[in-house]
Design an enzyme around this catalytic site. Structure first.
Site, short mmCIF file in Angstrom:
data_model
loop_
_atom_site.label_atom_id
_atom_site.label_comp_id
_atom_site.label_asym_id
_atom_site.label_seq_id
_atom_site.Cartn_x
_atom_site.Cartn_y
_atom_site.Cartn_z
N GLU A 134 0.85 -1.20 0.00
CA GLU A 134 0.00 0.00 0.00
C GLU A 134 0.88 1.25 0.00
O GLU A 134 0.71 2.18 0.80
CB GLU A 134 -0.95 0.01 1.20
CG GLU A 134 -1.91 -1.15 1.24
CD GLU A 134 -2.95 -1.14 0.12
OE1 GLU A 134 -2.98 -0.16 -0.66
OE2 GLU A 134 -3.73 -2.10 0.03
N ASP A 392 -18.46 10.11 5.47
CA ASP A 392 -19.81 10.09 6.03
C ASP A 392 -19.77 9.97 7.54
O ASP A 392 -20.54 10.63 8.26
CB ASP A 392 -20.62 8.94 5.43
CG ASP A 392 -21.03 9.20 3.99
OD1 ASP A 392 -20.91 10.35 3.53
OD2 ASP A 392 -21.47 8.25 3.31
#
Length: 415
Positions: A134, A392
């Site tokens: 990553e 969110d």
């Protein structure tokens, strides 16, 4: 000791011949999900560590805590696939793997503890290979330069020094693109792979990509084909990374939000603090995992130390909220309404967002969360339905502040 015979091409599969044979300093693979890049890297390392008895490996991610469920597990899987698990000893504390016949080491480090990265020694042979999984999480090229210097000195004959970087190519502006893909040289292999070279995907797996291609072509270009993500029109540009401490948020209010997920989307827990007077939001911690039942989600939150915190969750899942309450969590339901998403975004845009470097998933989302476009390519007043799980959750966490003036309960130590 009994020997077992395996046919390597059958275990590794196709699509990675150049990767497997390259001996230059830098081997960089950007690829889509399910492109086998991490699994192939793990197979290569286990196979070649056993082939070269003086070689040792350093495995890096931006944060140490993310290694166990990624590289560490992939390397264990590679041992199983190559049928050599009996020859390896994997330890959890600290994370480490040893090849029993020779004492060769696989060492695991996180950039959140730089001193442990810069002073690495191995008991036998040489530290000649490094793997950054990553690698997109490394926002600073200077961090990579520091790592690059950790593999130095003479190495035994027949070995070579090499860094392997594997990543999802979310953002075309990332330094990895400029350094390795835009300026190729003989010492660098920079390749792109995608799910189409993974012959072990079943029909259900392939159907997910076909649906993505049809319903979310923007994401398909990156998560499906492995192309660089084009980031234009960010929703939040008011953020920065900073390794702040709890002393820095002593007079702030605790805020916590939860976005539910399971199979295709992760459950995302946002843990932070808000300074209303100073107009700052501090991002302290995160949970970002797929496949969590509500029971396991409760266990993860408890293990992280946040079981006593008030958490505002997505009101679209009242059953899940009630179940988590039943386990003892202090759950509250978000209050959605007309234009609630844009209202929450506008509120957050008035704050400076300070992100602790360990929150790697938050950084990935906020640096890719953009305004959507219409069919003519014009931006519209609606964010994309992607890179939005922690976004969110952050919005839920500040909802009570954005909808009025709540009574503040001042933070008094602890988290």
């Amino acid at each position: 000791m009994k020997s077992k015979t395996v046919y390597l091409p059958d275990l590794v599969g196709k699509g990675y011949k150049r990767f497997w044979n390259f001996r230059g300093r830098y081997r960089v693979v950007k690829g889509s999900r399910a492109s086998k890049k991490s699994k192939t890297a793990a197979l290569w390392f286990i196979y070649n560590l056993m082939k070269y008895p003086k070689a040792n490996l350093l495995v890096i991610r931006k944060t140490y805590r993310t290694l166990k469920d990624s590289c560490f597990t992939d390397l264990q899987w590679a041992c199983e696939r190559l049928k050599v698990s009996r020859l390896w000893d994997f330890k959890l504390s600290p994370l480490e793997a040893t090849y029993k016949p020779t004492g060769q080491k696989i060492l695991f480090r996180g950039l959140d503890d730089p001193l442990k990265v810069t002073s690495i020694t191995v008991p036998s042979g040489a530290l000649c290979w490094g793997w950054i999984e990553e690698a997109y999480e490394l926002n600073s090229e200077a961090d990579f330069d520091m790592l690059n210097e950790s593999i130095r000195g003479e190495i035994p004959e027949g070995l070579w020094k090499q860094w392997t970087l594997t990543l999802n190519p979310w953002n075309e502006h990332h330094w990895i693109k400029k350094r390795f893909f835009d300026r190729p040289d003989e010492n660098t292999l920079a390749i792109t792979t995608n799910y189409q070279c993974n012959e072990w995907l079943d029909e259900a797996d392939l159907k997910l990509f076909e649906e993505m291609k049809k319903n979310n072509p923007r994401r398909y270009q990156v998560a499906g084909l492995g192309n660089w993500g084009i980031v234009d029109g960010l929703v939040f540009e008011n953020w920065r990374e900073d390794p702040f401490t709890l002393d820095d948020v002593r007079n702030c209010e605790s805020i916590n939000g939860l976005d539910f997920g399971y199979a295709n989307d992760p459950a995302a827990l946002f843990v932070g603090f808000i300074d209303q007077q100073g107009k700052k939001i501090y991002v302290w911690d995160e949970l970002y995992k797929k496949g969590l039942t509500n029971r396991r989600l409760f266990e993860e939150i408890t293990k992280m130390g946040y079981a006593k915190k008030k958490i505002v969750a997505d009101s679209a899942e009242p059953k899940s909220i009630d179940e988590l309450r039943g386990y003892g969590l202090r759950m509250a339901s978000s209050v959605k309404g007309k234009d609630s998403v844009n209202h929450g975004i506008q509120f957050i845009q008035d704050y400076e967002i300070i992100v602790h470097p360990r929150c790697v998933h938050f950084v990935t989302e906020i640096s890719n969360y953009t305004w959507d476009k219409d069919r003519f390519g014009n931006s519209i007043n609606r964010p994309i339905d992607d890179f939005n799980h922690l976004m969110d959750a952050m919005r839920y966490s500040v909802e009570r502040f954005s909808k009025g003036s709540p009574k503040l309960k001042t933070y008094r130590g602890g988290i």
